[in-house]
Design a protein around this motif. Structure first.
Motif, PDB file in Angstrom:
ATOM      1  N   ILE A   1       1.065   0.890  11.699  1.00  0.00           N
ATOM      2  CA  ILE A   1       1.107   1.615  10.112  1.00  0.00           C
ATOM      3  C   ILE A   1       0.624   0.773   9.243  1.00  0.00           C
ATOM      4  O   ILE A   1      -0.532   1.526   8.583  1.00  0.00           O
ATOM      5  CB  ILE A   1       2.716   1.769   9.727  1.00  0.00           C
ATOM      6  N   LEU A   2       0.437  -0.451   9.208  1.00  0.00           N
ATOM      7  CA  LEU A   2      -0.227  -1.114   8.001  1.00  0.00           C
ATOM      8  C   LEU A   2      -1.861  -0.961   8.230  1.00  0.00           C
ATOM      9  O   LEU A   2      -2.520  -0.772   7.189  1.00  0.00           O
ATOM     10  CB  LEU A   2      -0.220  -2.939   8.229  1.00  0.00           C
ATOM     11  N   ASN A   3      -2.490  -0.859   9.385  1.00  0.00           N
ATOM     12  CA  ASN A   3      -3.930  -0.611   9.633  1.00  0.00           C
ATOM     13  C   ASN A   3      -4.104   0.842   9.141  1.00  0.00           C
ATOM     14  O   ASN A   3      -5.426   1.031   8.783  1.00  0.00           O
ATOM     15  CB  ASN A   3      -4.206  -0.742  11.130  1.00  0.00           C
ATOM     16  N   MET A   4      -3.169   1.865   9.334  1.00  0.00           N
ATOM     17  CA  MET A   4      -3.612   3.219   8.769  1.00  0.00           C
ATOM     18  C   MET A   4      -3.434   3.274   7.371  1.00  0.00           C
ATOM     19  O   MET A   4      -4.248   4.072   6.582  1.00  0.00           O
ATOM     20  CB  MET A   4      -2.424   4.209   9.275  1.00  0.00           C
ATOM     21  N   LEU A   5      -2.810   2.202   6.510  1.00  0.00           N
ATOM     22  CA  LEU A   5      -2.684   2.226   5.215  1.00  0.00           C
ATOM     23  C   LEU A   5      -3.873   1.297   4.558  1.00  0.00           C
ATOM     24  O   LEU A   5      -3.817   1.313   3.214  1.00  0.00           O
ATOM     25  CB  LEU A   5      -1.283   1.667   4.947  1.00  0.00           C
ATOM     26  N   GLN A   6      -4.545   0.722   5.079  1.00  0.00           N
ATOM     27  CA  GLN A   6      -5.682  -0.204   4.567  1.00  0.00           C
ATOM     28  C   GLN A   6      -6.906   0.302   5.310  1.00  0.00           C
ATOM     29  O   GLN A   6      -6.940   0.408   6.322  1.00  0.00           O
ATOM     30  CB  GLN A   6      -5.301  -1.700   4.841  1.00  0.00           C
TER      31      GLN A   6
ATOM     32  N   LYS B   1      -1.441 -12.736   0.471  1.00  0.00           N
ATOM     33  CA  LYS B   1      -1.869 -12.020  -0.530  1.00  0.00           C
ATOM     34  C   LYS B   1      -1.542 -10.343  -0.548  1.00  0.00           C
ATOM     35  O   LYS B   1      -1.097  -9.960   0.548  1.00  0.00           O
ATOM     36  CB  LYS B   1      -3.504 -12.137  -0.308  1.00  0.00           C
ATOM     37  N   PHE B   2      -1.641  -9.757  -1.357  1.00  0.00           N
ATOM     38  CA  PHE B   2      -1.695  -8.237  -1.523  1.00  0.00           C
ATOM     39  C   PHE B   2      -2.953  -7.850  -1.028  1.00  0.00           C
ATOM     40  O   PHE B   2      -3.997  -8.095  -1.094  1.00  0.00           O
ATOM     41  CB  PHE B   2      -1.781  -7.678  -2.897  1.00  0.00           C
ATOM     42  N   ILE B   3      -2.619  -6.878   0.171  1.00  0.00           N
ATOM     43  CA  ILE B   3      -3.799  -5.978   0.689  1.00  0.00           C
ATOM     44  C   ILE B   3      -3.894  -4.614  -0.050  1.00  0.00           C
ATOM     45  O   ILE B   3      -2.827  -3.866  -0.033  1.00  0.00           O
ATOM     46  CB  ILE B   3      -3.614  -5.968   2.150  1.00  0.00           C
ATOM     47  N   PRO B   4      -5.144  -4.445  -0.590  1.00  0.00           N
ATOM     48  CA  PRO B   4      -5.204  -3.220  -1.223  1.00  0.00           C
ATOM     49  C   PRO B   4      -4.786  -1.982  -0.250  1.00  0.00           C
ATOM     50  O   PRO B   4      -5.602  -2.266   0.938  1.00  0.00           O
ATOM     51  CB  PRO B   4      -6.742  -2.936  -1.553  1.00  0.00           C
ATOM     52  N   SER B   5      -4.172  -1.175  -0.601  1.00  0.00           N
ATOM     53  CA  SER B   5      -3.773   0.048   0.306  1.00  0.00           C
ATOM     54  C   SER B   5      -5.014   1.296   0.109  1.00  0.00           C
ATOM     55  O   SER B   5      -5.356   1.248  -0.897  1.00  0.00           O
ATOM     56  CB  SER B   5      -2.570   0.532   0.362  1.00  0.00           C
ATOM     57  N   ASN B   6      -4.967   2.240   1.080  1.00  0.00           N
ATOM     58  CA  ASN B   6      -6.022   3.376   0.791  1.00  0.00           C
ATOM     59  C   ASN B   6      -5.290   4.489   0.015  1.00  0.00           C
ATOM     60  O   ASN B   6      -5.943   5.480  -0.083  1.00  0.00           O
ATOM     61  CB  ASN B   6      -6.573   3.606   2.071  1.00  0.00           C
ATOM     62  N   CYS B   7      -4.149   4.085  -0.544  1.00  0.00           N
ATOM     63  CA  CYS B   7      -3.233   5.323  -1.367  1.00  0.00           C
ATOM     64  C   CYS B   7      -3.072   4.527  -2.772  1.00  0.00           C
ATOM     65  O   CYS B   7      -2.194   5.091  -3.331  1.00  0.00           O
ATOM     66  CB  CYS B   7      -2.294   5.881  -0.728  1.00  0.00           C
ATOM     67  N   GLY B   8      -4.101   3.581  -3.199  1.00  0.00           N
ATOM     68  CA  GLY B   8      -3.800   2.979  -4.390  1.00  0.00           C
ATOM     69  C   GLY B   8      -2.717   1.816  -4.136  1.00  0.00           C
ATOM     70  O   GLY B   8      -2.112   2.122  -3.071  1.00  0.00           O
ATOM     71  N   GLY B   9      -2.509   0.881  -5.074  1.00  0.00           N
ATOM     72  CA  GLY B   9      -1.351   0.004  -4.735  1.00  0.00           C
ATOM     73  C   GLY B   9      -1.807  -1.060  -3.561  1.00  0.00           C
ATOM     74  O   GLY B   9      -2.902  -1.251  -3.138  1.00  0.00           O
ATOM     75  N   TYR B  10      -0.827  -1.792  -3.132  1.00  0.00           N
ATOM     76  CA  TYR B  10      -1.037  -2.789  -2.288  1.00  0.00           C
ATOM     77  C   TYR B  10       0.105  -2.673  -1.200  1.00  0.00           C
ATOM     78  O   TYR B  10       1.100  -2.366  -1.084  1.00  0.00           O
ATOM     79  CB  TYR B  10      -0.795  -4.114  -2.841  1.00  0.00           C
TER      80      TYR B  10
ATOM     81  N   LYS C   1       2.240   7.837   2.659  1.00  0.00           N
ATOM     82  CA  LYS C   1       1.296   7.534   1.758  1.00  0.00           C
ATOM     83  C   LYS C   1       1.477   8.157   0.395  1.00  0.00           C
ATOM     84  O   LYS C   1       1.243   7.755  -0.515  1.00  0.00           O
ATOM     85  CB  LYS C   1      -0.075   7.939   2.365  1.00  0.00           C
ATOM     86  N   LYS C   2       2.058   9.518   0.355  1.00  0.00           N
ATOM     87  CA  LYS C   2       2.402  10.098  -0.858  1.00  0.00           C
ATOM     88  C   LYS C   2       3.199   9.369  -1.463  1.00  0.00           C
ATOM     89  O   LYS C   2       3.287   9.180  -2.752  1.00  0.00           O
ATOM     90  CB  LYS C   2       2.627  11.572  -0.518  1.00  0.00           C
ATOM     91  N   PHE C   3       4.503   9.026  -0.728  1.00  0.00           N
ATOM     92  CA  PHE C   3       5.475   8.378  -1.585  1.00  0.00           C
ATOM     93  C   PHE C   3       5.296   6.974  -1.964  1.00  0.00           C
ATOM     94  O   PHE C   3       5.583   6.777  -3.061  1.00  0.00           O
ATOM     95  CB  PHE C   3       6.623   8.160  -0.405  1.00  0.00           C
ATOM     96  N   ILE C   4       4.184   6.236  -1.368  1.00  0.00           N
ATOM     97  CA  ILE C   4       3.829   5.059  -1.941  1.00  0.00           C
ATOM     98  C   ILE C   4       2.557   4.841  -2.696  1.00  0.00           C
ATOM     99  O   ILE C   4       2.097   3.642  -2.928  1.00  0.00           O
ATOM    100  CB  ILE C   4       3.698   3.994  -0.755  1.00  0.00           C
ATOM    101  N   THR C   5       2.056   6.081  -2.909  1.00  0.00           N
ATOM    102  CA  THR C   5       0.887   5.921  -3.846  1.00  0.00           C
ATOM    103  C   THR C   5       1.129   5.141  -5.097  1.00  0.00           C
ATOM    104  O   THR C   5       1.895   5.274  -5.902  1.00  0.00           O
ATOM    105  CB  THR C   5       0.413   7.390  -4.266  1.00  0.00           C
ATOM    106  N   ASN C   6       0.132   4.192  -5.174  1.00  0.00           N
ATOM    107  CA  ASN C   6      -0.083   3.169  -6.205  1.00  0.00           C
ATOM    108  C   ASN C   6       1.070   2.217  -6.531  1.00  0.00           C
ATOM    109  O   ASN C   6       1.387   1.516  -7.515  1.00  0.00           O
ATOM    110  CB  ASN C   6      -0.177   4.157  -7.958  1.00  0.00           C
ATOM    111  N   LYS C   7       1.729   1.975  -5.395  1.00  0.00           N
ATOM    112  CA  LYS C   7       2.966   1.144  -5.409  1.00  0.00           C
ATOM    113  C   LYS C   7       2.396  -0.080  -4.645  1.00  0.00           C
ATOM    114  O   LYS C   7       1.792  -0.025  -3.664  1.00  0.00           O
ATOM    115  CB  LYS C   7       4.277   1.793  -4.758  1.00  0.00           C
ATOM    116  N   THR C   8       3.201  -1.179  -4.800  1.00  0.00           N
ATOM    117  CA  THR C   8       3.151  -2.292  -3.931  1.00  0.00           C
ATOM    118  C   THR C   8       4.252  -2.371  -2.970  1.00  0.00           C
ATOM    119  O   THR C   8       5.439  -2.304  -3.437  1.00  0.00           O
ATOM    120  CB  THR C   8       3.284  -3.467  -4.869  1.00  0.00           C
ATOM    121  N   VAL C   9       4.148  -2.385  -1.695  1.00  0.00           N
ATOM    122  CA  VAL C   9       4.883  -2.204  -0.723  1.00  0.00           C
ATOM    123  C   VAL C   9       5.076  -3.231   0.331  1.00  0.00           C
ATOM    124  O   VAL C   9       3.970  -3.507   1.050  1.00  0.00           O
ATOM    125  CB  VAL C   9       4.592  -0.660   0.154  1.00  0.00           C
ATOM    126  N   ALA C  10       6.278  -3.485   0.454  1.00  0.00           N
ATOM    127  CA  ALA C  10       6.293  -4.579   1.758  1.00  0.00           C
ATOM    128  C   ALA C  10       6.903  -4.012   2.857  1.00  0.00           C
ATOM    129  O   ALA C  10       7.533  -3.263   2.821  1.00  0.00           O
ATOM    130  CB  ALA C  10       7.328  -5.810   1.158  1.00  0.00           C
TER     131      ALA C  10
END
Ligand code: GDP
Ligand code: ZN
Length: 302
Positions: free
Chosen positions: A177-182, A207-216, A156-165
């Motif tokens: 993991i995706l469920n823990m991030l959104q 679509k982009f799914i908003p993540s809970n650490c900013g970003g998608y 989460k820290k690493f991908i804060t505010n980033k768009t991650v596939a």
């Protein structure tokens, strides 16, 4: 005031409407006619950074830093290449194939190994050893367990505010993991989200799914396959193995050396001196042979 540039990014696209996020607001937009090229599916896609007019027309699309096809999205910051420590076993060729694809499509890779709860300390260190080639090519590696909530905060820290596939074989815990991030609730933002939900042809993967650490976050079925990217010739292939770069003042005995079985090959020397990992070199040779036979038709010009 009227001349202010409104800039945002396309986070969803449904039946000719583009949903553009500008700050905290989402605008439902149409694409201005002049930007529509016939028969092109990628005129404007999810991920694009765009300018819109006050009447919600997209009037400009900024150059993309990258783009992938399945799903069709652009401007992805990281590709998480996910495997499991066990169940299923890691396939290093497949891992390297995904790295090759991410290099080809210009997306920075991160490797995530899930299910480490299934590994003994001994198995963990032997796996770390098998994966130490990643450090040599500067690819971050995370050991996680979604079951035991190990390592997820580091991701989460690493991908804060980033768009991650996310890519990788099935069964490795990508959905976990995706469920823990959104957060489901985050998908519902005011009025527009009702519209987002209404679209009959909305698919999870467009679509982009908003993540809970900013970003998608994005689920990318296209990055689960074992297919090689459409590398057109030898020069292009070698450019994707950046660690095979020789110092400026040195070269193999043969100037057109392909680093396979030629004598006086400096790349092979580097492998012997452990400057290039054997895993990567063996993978390179496999890809080279495969492309040569299947794609380049043994044509000697490359
Ligand atoms: P996906 O196919 O990559 O999306 O994987 P899923 O998220 O559906 O998970 C596949 C299976 O692995 C499921 O049975 C999960 O319960 C299991 N799983 C997911 N994360 C973990 C983990 O951290 N440890 C273990 N032991 N199993 C896990
Ligand atoms: Zn060589």
């Amino acid at each position: 005031m009227g001349d202010d540039i409104i800039k945002g990014n396309v986070i969803n696209k449904i039946q000719g409407f583009y949903y553009v996020k500008v700050g905290e607001n989402i605008h439902e937009c149409k694409l201005r006619g002049i930007l529509k090229r016939k028969d092109k599916k990628d005129n404007c896609i999810v991920g694009d950074i765009v300018e819109i007019s006050e009447d919600n027309s997209i009037i400009q699309i900024y150059p993309r830093k990258n783009m992938i096809n399945r799903p069709l999205v652009s401007n992805v910051d990281y590709l998480v290449i996910q495997f499991a420590g066990k169940d299923p076993e890691i396939d290093l060729d497949r891992l390297n194939t995904l790295i090759l694809n991410s290099t080809y499509y210009k997306i920075d890779p991160i490797v995530v190994i899930n299910k480490i709860d299934l590994l003994s300390e001994e198995e963990k260190s032997s796996l770390l050893e098998r994966l130490n080639f990643l450090e040599k090519i500067n690819i971050p590696l995370f050991f996680v367990s979604t079951y035991k909530n190990i390592g997820v905060d580091e991701i989460k820290k690493f991908i804060t505010n980033k768009t991650v596939a996310f890519g990788g074989p099935s069964g490795v815990g990508k959905s976990s993991i995706l469920n823990m991030l959104q957060d489901e609730e985050d998908l519902v933002v005011g009025e527009t989200s009702k519209k987002l939900k209404r679209g009959k042809h909305t698919t999870r993967d467009s679509k982009f799914i908003p993540s809970n650490c900013g970003g998608y976050v994005i689920d990318t079925p296209g990055f689960s396959s074992i297919e090689l990217p459409p590398i057109k010739d030898f020069a292009e292939l070698i450019s994707m193995f950046k660690e095979f770069t020789l110092p400026d003042d040195s070269h193999c005995k043969f100037l057109n050396c392909h680093h396979i079985s030629e004598p006086g090959c400096l790349i092979k020397n580097m492998v012997e001196d452990n400057k290039i990992s054997k895993t990567r070199y063996d993978f390179y040779k496999k890809v080279y042979e495969k492309l040569k036979v299947e794609r380049w038709n043994n044509y000697e010009k490359y």
